[in-house]
Design an enzyme around this catalytic site. Structure first.
Site, mmCIF file in Angstrom:
data_model
loop_
_atom_site.group_PDB
_atom_site.id
_atom_site.type_symbol
_atom_site.label_atom_id
_atom_site.label_comp_id
_atom_site.label_asym_id
_atom_site.label_seq_id
_atom_site.Cartn_x
_atom_site.Cartn_y
_atom_site.Cartn_z
ATOM 1 N N GLY A 152 57.560 88.564 37.410
ATOM 2 C CA GLY A 152 57.937 87.257 37.453
ATOM 3 C C GLY A 152 56.908 86.090 37.181
ATOM 4 C CB ALA A 207 55.172 92.325 46.427
ATOM 5 N NE ARG A 208 58.671 89.104 51.970
ATOM 6 C CZ ARG A 208 57.867 87.920 51.332
ATOM 7 N NH1 ARG A 208 56.652 88.097 51.147
ATOM 8 N NH2 ARG A 208 58.485 86.832 51.619
ATOM 9 C CD GLU A 229 53.830 91.383 56.858
ATOM 10 O OE1 GLU A 229 53.304 92.255 56.132
ATOM 11 O OE2 GLU A 229 54.136 90.183 56.830
ATOM 12 C CG HIS A 244 52.321 87.982 54.493
ATOM 13 N ND1 HIS A 244 53.730 88.740 54.731
ATOM 14 C CD2 HIS A 244 52.569 87.379 53.479
ATOM 15 C CE1 HIS A 244 54.481 88.192 53.709
ATOM 16 N NE2 HIS A 244 53.882 87.388 53.051
#
Ligand code: DGY
Length: 325
Positions: free
Chosen positions: A155, A238-239, A268, A286
């Site tokens: 993306g 990302a995640r 997390e 993060h």
């Protein structure tokens, strides 16, 4: 009469001030995360919610808040929100895309360089007073220049990462749900579309930039890690949940993978404690989008979405436009 909104976590004072001019605001400036029950209790009489990526906005919570009209998430990712349930309930959901692309791409490179060139590990060693003499083989790492960079998820952030590879003279391979138009591939350092397996096999360094969903859960697990080069670096900005963390820990421990740079983790902030034993993992909490200008821009963008939506107009970053029909 002013609409009522809830701000679920602490925000910049100027954002609180701005939102207070438009709305009756209940804010969590103490920043103590609320339980699901507490959140439902506070949100049930509100028309707007200003959330971060850390609040779980479940179907149950949505059902308990019949007055809710807008959820403005201060994040580009929105996997914390049950979008289908919000859409069924006629609630607008917005995110904060684009404003964080460049900053997050910068950070992917910071993690990649730190992991490949063993920055964290060597700094800890130096601070521990272990640097006695020069040696030819002290903290040898992997080169970035001239290497093959793999990007999974192409993306806008993935493309921003790819553009930065020019300075390192890298070949860029990517895999995505759909192939980019040729002009975008050219702008992304002539990135070449390949299948996922080929990407895993050929990348010297692999950066994960795909959104989290049921379909991408454990997109990188033991089988995928086994395809990667033992000299490779894996970066996840990302995640959590996209990588099977237990499988990654095993691969790093057995040096089936050289290094990892990780900004996100399963469960997390309560991540797998074994990561702390691994010198070949660079771990950050993060903070991919956490530059001063970008976090201000994200907060302003979420506030804009909330203000526009509660004034009865279409907010700029509406994720579920189907509710307008
Ligand atoms: C995002 O915007 O999705 C970042 O991960 C910050 O939460």
């Amino acid at each position: 009469m002013k609409a009522k909104i809830l701000i679920a976590r602490a925000v910049f004072p100027e954002v609180l001030e701005r939102l207070s001019q438009h709305f009756e605001v209940e804010a969590n400036q103490n920043d103590e995360p609320w339980s699901a029950e507490e959140m439902a209790r506070r949100l049930h009489n509100k028309q707007g919610l200003f959330s971060s990526a850390n609040e779980r906005i479940s179907a149950e919570l949505i059902a308990a808040c019949p007055q809710l009209k807008v959820i403005a998430n201060m994040a580009v990712g929105f996997n914390n929100i049950d979008l289908e349930a919000a859409t069924r309930a006629g609630i607008m959901v917005t995110n904060t895309p684009d404003v964080l692309n460049e900053t997050t791409a910068d950070f992917a490179w910071a993690l990649l360089m730190a992991a490949a060139r063993r920055v964290g590990e060597s700094e800890r060693w130096l601070r521990a007073g272990k640097w006695q003499r020069w040696r030819y083989d002290t903290f040898l790492g992997a080169d970035l220049h001239g290497a093959t960079l793999g990007i999974l998820g192409m993306g806008r952030i993935g493309q921003a990462i790819a553009r930065r590879s020019r300075g390192f003279d890298m070949q860029v391979l990517y895999h995505n749900r759909t192939r980019l138009p040729v002009a975008l591939e050219a702008a992304a350092s002539q990135a070449q579309y390949v299948g996922k397996e080929e990407l895993l096999r050929r990348a010297d360094h692999l950066i994960l930039v795909l959104p989290y969903s049921a379909a991408t859960h454990h997109a990188i697990g033991a089988a995928e890690l086994a395809l990667m080069k033992p000299t490779a670096t894996l970066v996840n900005i990302a995640r959590g949940g996209i990588v099977d963390d237990a499988a990654l820990i095993a691969a790093l421990r057995q040096r089936r993978l050289a290094a990892a740079g990780l900004d996100v983790f399963e469960n997390e902030p309560a991540f797998h404690p074994d990561f702390l034993q691994l010198d070949n993992a660079v771990l950050t909490p993060h903070i991919g989008s956490a530059s001063v200008p970008t976090r201000h821009a994200m907060a302003a963008c979420a506030a804009d979405n909330l203000i526009v939506a509660l004034s009865g107009q279409i907010p700029p970053n509406l994720l579920n436009p189907q509710i307008l029909q």
